[in-house]
Design an enzyme around this catalytic site. Structure first.
Site, PDB file in Angstrom:
ATOM      1  N   ARG A  76     -15.084 -11.709   7.967  1.00 42.84           N
ATOM      2  CA  ARG A  76     -13.855 -12.179   7.191  1.00 42.84           C
ATOM      3  C   ARG A  76     -13.454 -14.068   6.767  1.00 42.84           C
ATOM      4  O   ARG A  76     -12.664 -14.785   7.376  1.00 42.84           O
ATOM      5  CB  ARG A  76     -12.836 -11.660   7.041  1.00 42.84           C
ATOM      6  CG  ARG A  76     -12.233 -10.394   6.485  1.00 42.84           C
ATOM      7  CD  ARG A  76     -12.425 -10.157   5.319  1.00 42.84           C
ATOM      8  NE  ARG A  76     -12.577  -9.090   5.099  1.00 42.84           N
ATOM      9  CZ  ARG A  76     -13.192  -7.691   4.711  1.00 42.84           C
ATOM     10  NH1 ARG A  76     -14.447  -8.166   5.358  1.00 42.84           N
ATOM     11  NH2 ARG A  76     -12.986  -6.460   4.459  1.00 42.84           N
ATOM     12  N   SER A 122      -5.332  -5.866   2.545  1.00 39.95           N
ATOM     13  CA  SER A 122      -5.640  -5.936   3.696  1.00 39.95           C
ATOM     14  C   SER A 122      -5.075  -7.301   3.889  1.00 39.95           C
ATOM     15  O   SER A 122      -5.322  -8.267   3.804  1.00 39.95           O
ATOM     16  CB  SER A 122      -6.717  -6.686   5.019  1.00 39.95           C
ATOM     17  OG  SER A 122      -7.345  -4.921   4.363  1.00 39.95           O
ATOM     18  N   GLU A 125      -5.170 -11.959   6.707  1.00 35.21           N
ATOM     19  CA  GLU A 125      -6.268 -12.849   6.119  1.00 35.21           C
ATOM     20  C   GLU A 125      -5.937 -13.332   5.132  1.00 35.21           C
ATOM     21  O   GLU A 125      -6.932 -14.312   4.309  1.00 35.21           O
ATOM     22  CB  GLU A 125      -7.587 -11.285   5.668  1.00 35.21           C
ATOM     23  CG  GLU A 125      -8.059 -11.178   4.939  1.00 35.21           C
ATOM     24  CD  GLU A 125      -8.847 -10.207   4.515  1.00 35.21           C
ATOM     25  OE1 GLU A 125      -8.988  -9.209   4.873  1.00 35.21           O
ATOM     26  OE2 GLU A 125      -8.380  -9.756   3.313  1.00 35.21           O
TER      27      GLU A 125
HETATM   28  P1  FAD Z   1      -7.985 -16.332  -4.927  1.00 35.12           P
HETATM   29  O1  FAD Z   1      -6.377 -15.515  -4.017  1.00 35.12           O
HETATM   30  O2  FAD Z   1      -7.399 -17.291  -5.982  1.00 35.12           O
HETATM   31  O3  FAD Z   1      -7.886 -17.676  -3.452  1.00 35.12           O
HETATM   32  C1  FAD Z   1      -8.060 -17.305  -2.497  1.00 35.12           C
HETATM   33  C2  FAD Z   1      -8.527 -19.007  -1.636  1.00 35.12           C
HETATM   34  O4  FAD Z   1      -9.617 -19.394  -2.121  1.00 35.12           O
HETATM   35  C3  FAD Z   1      -7.140 -19.780  -2.067  1.00 35.12           C
HETATM   36  O5  FAD Z   1      -6.860 -20.753  -0.397  1.00 35.12           O
HETATM   37  C4  FAD Z   1      -7.996 -21.014  -2.974  1.00 35.12           C
HETATM   38  O6  FAD Z   1      -7.236 -21.935  -2.963  1.00 35.12           O
HETATM   39  C5  FAD Z   1      -9.503 -20.543  -2.748  1.00 35.12           C
HETATM   40  N1  FAD Z   1     -10.146 -20.511  -3.826  1.00 35.12           N
HETATM   41  C6  FAD Z   1     -10.583 -19.662  -4.641  1.00 35.12           C
HETATM   42  N2  FAD Z   1     -11.634 -20.102  -5.695  1.00 35.12           N
HETATM   43  C7  FAD Z   1     -12.019 -21.532  -4.762  1.00 35.12           C
HETATM   44  C8  FAD Z   1     -13.512 -22.031  -5.586  1.00 35.12           C
HETATM   45  N3  FAD Z   1     -13.588 -21.964  -6.271  1.00 35.12           N
HETATM   46  N4  FAD Z   1     -13.333 -22.764  -4.687  1.00 35.12           N
HETATM   47  C9  FAD Z   1     -12.994 -23.122  -4.034  1.00 35.12           C
HETATM   48  N5  FAD Z   1     -11.519 -23.076  -3.211  1.00 35.12           N
HETATM   49  C10 FAD Z   1     -10.960 -21.824  -3.860  1.00 35.12           C
HETATM   50  N6  FAD Z   1     -11.523  -8.699   0.199  1.00 35.12           N
HETATM   51  C11 FAD Z   1     -11.950  -7.829   0.609  1.00 35.12           C
HETATM   52  O7  FAD Z   1     -13.535  -8.591   1.689  1.00 35.12           O
HETATM   53  N7  FAD Z   1     -12.932  -6.417   1.036  1.00 35.12           N
HETATM   54  C12 FAD Z   1     -11.684  -6.080   0.178  1.00 35.12           C
HETATM   55  O8  FAD Z   1     -12.399  -4.453   0.218  1.00 35.12           O
HETATM   56  C13 FAD Z   1     -10.516  -6.468  -0.020  1.00 35.12           C
HETATM   57  N8  FAD Z   1      -9.813  -5.366  -1.675  1.00 35.12           N
HETATM   58  C14 FAD Z   1      -8.785  -5.874  -1.680  1.00 35.12           C
HETATM   59  C15 FAD Z   1      -8.171  -5.003  -2.220  1.00 35.12           C
HETATM   60  C16 FAD Z   1      -6.877  -5.489  -3.020  1.00 35.12           C
HETATM   61  C17 FAD Z   1      -6.388  -4.062  -3.413  1.00 35.12           C
HETATM   62  C18 FAD Z   1      -6.748  -6.218  -2.976  1.00 35.12           C
HETATM   63  C19 FAD Z   1      -5.560  -7.154  -3.875  1.00 35.12           C
HETATM   64  C20 FAD Z   1      -7.348  -7.459  -2.467  1.00 35.12           C
HETATM   65  C21 FAD Z   1      -8.290  -6.873  -1.890  1.00 35.12           C
HETATM   66  N9  FAD Z   1      -8.806  -8.265  -0.891  1.00 35.12           N
HETATM   67  C22 FAD Z   1     -10.311  -7.819  -0.628  1.00 35.12           C
HETATM   68  C23 FAD Z   1      -9.198  -9.528  -1.023  1.00 35.12           C
HETATM   69  C24 FAD Z   1      -9.713 -10.243  -2.311  1.00 35.12           C
HETATM   70  O9  FAD Z   1      -9.904  -9.698  -3.409  1.00 35.12           O
HETATM   71  C25 FAD Z   1     -10.638 -11.266  -1.912  1.00 35.12           C
HETATM   72  O10 FAD Z   1     -10.027 -12.434  -0.685  1.00 35.12           O
HETATM   73  C26 FAD Z   1     -10.704 -12.424  -3.118  1.00 35.12           C
HETATM   74  O11 FAD Z   1     -11.999 -12.509  -2.790  1.00 35.12           O
HETATM   75  C27 FAD Z   1     -10.413 -13.071  -3.616  1.00 35.12           C
HETATM   76  O12 FAD Z   1     -10.176 -14.013  -5.065  1.00 35.12           O
HETATM   77  P2  FAD Z   1      -9.695 -14.292  -5.437  1.00 35.12           P
HETATM   78  O13 FAD Z   1     -10.980 -15.231  -6.759  1.00 35.12           O
HETATM   79  O14 FAD Z   1      -8.404 -14.064  -6.316  1.00 35.12           O
HETATM   80  O15 FAD Z   1      -9.099 -15.961  -4.612  1.00 35.12           O
HETATM   81  N1  EPU Z   2      -6.125   3.915   9.329  1.00 39.24           N
HETATM   82  C1  EPU Z   2      -4.776   4.336  10.120  1.00 39.24           C
HETATM   83  N2  EPU Z   2      -3.597   4.069   9.567  1.00 39.24           N
HETATM   84  C2  EPU Z   2      -3.522   3.452   8.651  1.00 39.24           C
HETATM   85  C3  EPU Z   2      -4.827   2.516   7.729  1.00 39.24           C
HETATM   86  C4  EPU Z   2      -5.906   2.693   8.111  1.00 39.24           C
HETATM   87  O1  EPU Z   2      -4.656   5.209  11.173  1.00 39.24           O
HETATM   88  O2  EPU Z   2      -2.707   3.559   7.797  1.00 39.24           O
HETATM   89  C5  EPU Z   2      -7.346   3.891  10.406  1.00 39.24           C
HETATM   90  C6  EPU Z   2      -8.780   4.826   9.437  1.00 39.24           C
HETATM   91  O3  EPU Z   2      -7.930   6.420   9.259  1.00 39.24           O
HETATM   92  C7  EPU Z   2      -9.759   4.332  10.029  1.00 39.24           C
HETATM   93  C8  EPU Z   2      -9.631   3.119  10.574  1.00 39.24           C
HETATM   94  O4  EPU Z   2      -7.800   2.738  10.503  1.00 39.24           O
HETATM   95  O5  EPU Z   2     -10.344   5.112  11.133  1.00 39.24           O
HETATM   96  C9  EPU Z   2      -9.827   1.990   9.091  1.00 39.24           C
HETATM   97  O6  EPU Z   2     -10.101   2.533   8.262  1.00 39.24           O
HETATM   98  P1  EPU Z   2     -10.196   2.182   6.503  1.00 39.24           P
HETATM   99  O7  EPU Z   2     -11.347   2.980   6.623  1.00 39.24           O
HETATM  100  O8  EPU Z   2      -8.894   2.556   5.532  1.00 39.24           O
HETATM  101  O9  EPU Z   2     -10.653   0.684   6.585  1.00 39.24           O
HETATM  102  P2  EPU Z   2      -9.830  -0.797   7.458  1.00 39.24           P
HETATM  103  O10 EPU Z   2     -10.472  -1.175   8.434  1.00 39.24           O
HETATM  104  O11 EPU Z   2      -8.123  -0.959   6.803  1.00 39.24           O
HETATM  105  C10 EPU Z   2     -11.330  -2.478   6.137  1.00 39.24           C
HETATM  106  C11 EPU Z   2     -11.265  -3.667   5.410  1.00 39.24           C
HETATM  107  C12 EPU Z   2     -10.612  -3.384   4.245  1.00 39.24           C
HETATM  108  C13 EPU Z   2     -12.151  -2.397   3.330  1.00 39.24           C
HETATM  109  C14 EPU Z   2     -12.343  -1.446   3.494  1.00 39.24           C
HETATM  110  C15 EPU Z   2     -13.704  -0.617   4.137  1.00 39.24           C
HETATM  111  C16 EPU Z   2     -10.394  -5.872   6.886  1.00 39.24           C
HETATM  112  C17 EPU Z   2      -9.442  -6.121   6.840  1.00 39.24           C
HETATM  113  N3  EPU Z   2     -10.132  -4.436   6.067  1.00 39.24           N
HETATM  114  O12 EPU Z   2     -10.352  -2.281   5.854  1.00 39.24           O
HETATM  115  O13 EPU Z   2     -10.767  -4.958   2.892  1.00 39.24           O
HETATM  116  O14 EPU Z   2     -11.816  -2.717   1.685  1.00 39.24           O
HETATM  117  O15 EPU Z   2     -12.831  -1.931   5.987  1.00 39.24           O
HETATM  118  O16 EPU Z   2     -14.541  -1.728   4.276  1.00 39.24           O
HETATM  119  O17 EPU Z   2     -12.000  -5.521   7.331  1.00 39.24           O
HETATM  120  C18 EPU Z   2      -9.872  -6.488   2.429  1.00 39.24           C
HETATM  121  O18 EPU Z   2      -9.652  -7.233   3.218  1.00 39.24           O
HETATM  122  O19 EPU Z   2      -8.268  -6.965   1.470  1.00 39.24           O
HETATM  123  C19 EPU Z   2      -9.408  -5.170   2.455  1.00 39.24           C
HETATM  124  C20 EPU Z   2      -8.905  -3.932   1.709  1.00 39.24           C
END
Ligand code: FAD
Ligand code: EPU
Length: 334
Positions: free
Chosen positions: A160, A234, A330
């Site tokens: 991240r 997250s 994050e």
């Molecule tokens: P924004 O929120 O619009 O911007 C984020 C930051 O980047 C801001 O500071 C902005 O100024 C900057 N920025 C954006 N675009 C540019 C650009 N082109 N040039 C310079 N700066 C820029 N993330 C994960 O890694 N793994 C996951 O599994 C994951 N699951 C998610 C699930 C949900 C339901 C949600 C809501 C979010 C999740 N995220 C996850 C977080 C998010 O989706 C990512 O961080 C994504 O890359 C953000 O993209 P955005 O375009 O929405 O960025």
């Molecule tokens: N867990 C709990 N309770 C909860 C949530 C999680 O006990 O309420 C435990 C689960 O049982 C599991 C562990 O925590 O043992 C990990 O949980 P999960 O697999 O849901 O993944 P996470 O670590 O919570 C990360 C990323 C996610 C990504 C998933 C899958 C980060 C900060 N988050 O979540 O990314 O989708 O793994 O790879 O690294 C994001 O960055 O926004 C995001 C959603």
């Protein structure tokens, strides 16, 4: 670039927070950026708004990235190189690649946001990080108005993390990302939940679509859909602690979860820490901690960014008090 005034950002952030931008404009090209910068005004680059927590009205210009396009720039027997506009929606790009049978990002299905933001925090899920497929990142340098190409190494990707979140923060606008994808897939299905879902779906022959469908199914089972409940995924990163500290915690909390990341370092899911501390599903008026995933803070409709920030800092303090572990957001707090 046409600027609009007093624009609500509610539809532009996945927390669904009601804040106003003094001015708002979309850019579609490098030329638009050249015409805008340098600027005396305060500005903010907005992608899909899925990794931000807006705590106040924005007294400046919000610049919405709308640079589009998916161009094949090179191809050999095994690989394809695609240059993709930073404003493209990430999941649409994933679906496009799956349809074309280009492998490498299927595990990153359904992550919200734009292609341009994907390198910033090196998005990751289910055993894959976007750094694994990024060849280079093109970015507009605000001070010199020049385009700079960062190769994969220069992006300094980490968990991240990238150079765009550290030394180069606020200095560049990412305009295009070049991906190197595989024409011959090697599937990454080691993650327990993927294997289990594939089995449940009676998948005997792997395909990019089957993997993507499994990932989508898992995500939909625990992460709230921002269209229904506002959230930013997250809220905190998973902390990495010395393995000796983890072993000591295991004495006190036998169920604690941890994954070795390198010699002497263990990653602990913040979701487990927050859940075990009793926060999961707690609602405080219009905001709260998601009932199915304790790492996700939610806005039930009319929440305020500052209240979410305050809740996040209460949780952070409680986690430190209970386990001696520091957890850090994050999400970008604006
Ligand atoms: P924004 O929120 O619009 O911007 C984020 C930051 O980047 C801001 O500071 C902005 O100024 C900057 N920025 C954006 N675009 C540019 C650009 N082109 N040039 C310079 N700066 C820029 N993330 C994960 O890694 N793994 C996951 O599994 C994951 N699951 C998610 C699930 C949900 C339901 C949600 C809501 C979010 C999740 N995220 C996850 C977080 C998010 O989706 C990512 O961080 C994504 O890359 C953000 O993209 P955005 O375009 O929405 O960025
Ligand atoms: N867990 C709990 N309770 C909860 C949530 C999680 O006990 O309420 C435990 C689960 O049982 C599991 C562990 O925590 O043992 C990990 O949980 P999960 O697999 O849901 O993944 P996470 O670590 O919570 C990360 C990323 C996610 C990504 C998933 C899958 C980060 C900060 N988050 O979540 O990314 O989708 O793994 O790879 O690294 C994001 O960055 O926004 C995001 C959603």
């Amino acid at each position: 670039m046409k600027l609009q005034e007093n624009i609500s950002l509610k539809a532009y952030n996945t927390f669904g927070l009601e804040v106003t931008a003094q001015k708002f404009g979309s850019f579609t090209s490098e030329d638009d950026l050249k015409a805008f910068f340098p600027s005396q005004e305060t500005w903010f680059i907005l992608g899909g708004g899925s990794n931000i927590l807006l705590t106040q009205d924005f007294e400046g210009i919000v610049l919405h990235n709308q640079i589009m396009g998916i161009d094949k720039i090179k191809e050999d027997e095994n690989h394809i190189w695609l240059e993709v506009g930073a404003g493209e929606v990430w999941h649409n790009f994933v679906l496009h690649c799956i349809e074309k049978e280009w492998a490498g990002i299927e595990n990153l299905s359904l992550i919200p946001g734009t292609v341009g933001a994907s390198p910033i925090q090196n998005i990751g899920a289910y055993g894959v990080e976007v750094k694994d497929v990024i060849e280079s990142v093109k970015a507009f340098h605000i001070e010199t108005q020049e385009i700079h190409v960062f190769n994969n190494k220069q992006c300094e990707f980490g968990y991240r993390d990238s150079v765009f979140k550290r030394e180069q923060k606020g200095k560049y606008v990412i305009t295009q990302v070049t991906f190197k994808l595989n024409k011959v897939p090697t599937f990454n299905v080691n993650y327990g939940a993927i294997q289990q879902t594939l089995e449940e779906n009676s998948i005997t022959e792997l395909s990019l679509k089957a993997v993507s469908d499994a990932v989508i199914q898992i995500r939909q089972s625990k992460l709230p859909d921002p269209k229904e409940i506002g959230n930013s995924g997250s809220f905190f990163k998973n902390p990495e602690i010395p393995t000796s500290q983890f072993e000591a915690l295991k004495e006190k909390f036998p169920n604690i979860v941890g994954y070795p990341v390198k010699e002497g370092v263990t990653k602990v899911p913040a979701g487990w820490l927050i859940d075990n501390a009793g926060w999961k599903g707690k609602r405080f008026g219009e905001i709260g901690v998601h009932a199915k995933q304790a790492l996700v803070l939610v806005n039930y409709g009319n929440g305020k960014g500052n209240d979410i920030k305050e809740l996040a800092y209460k949780i952070k303090a409680d986690i430190f008090e209970k386990y001696g572990i520091e957890i850090n957001p994050e999400v970008n707090i604006i």
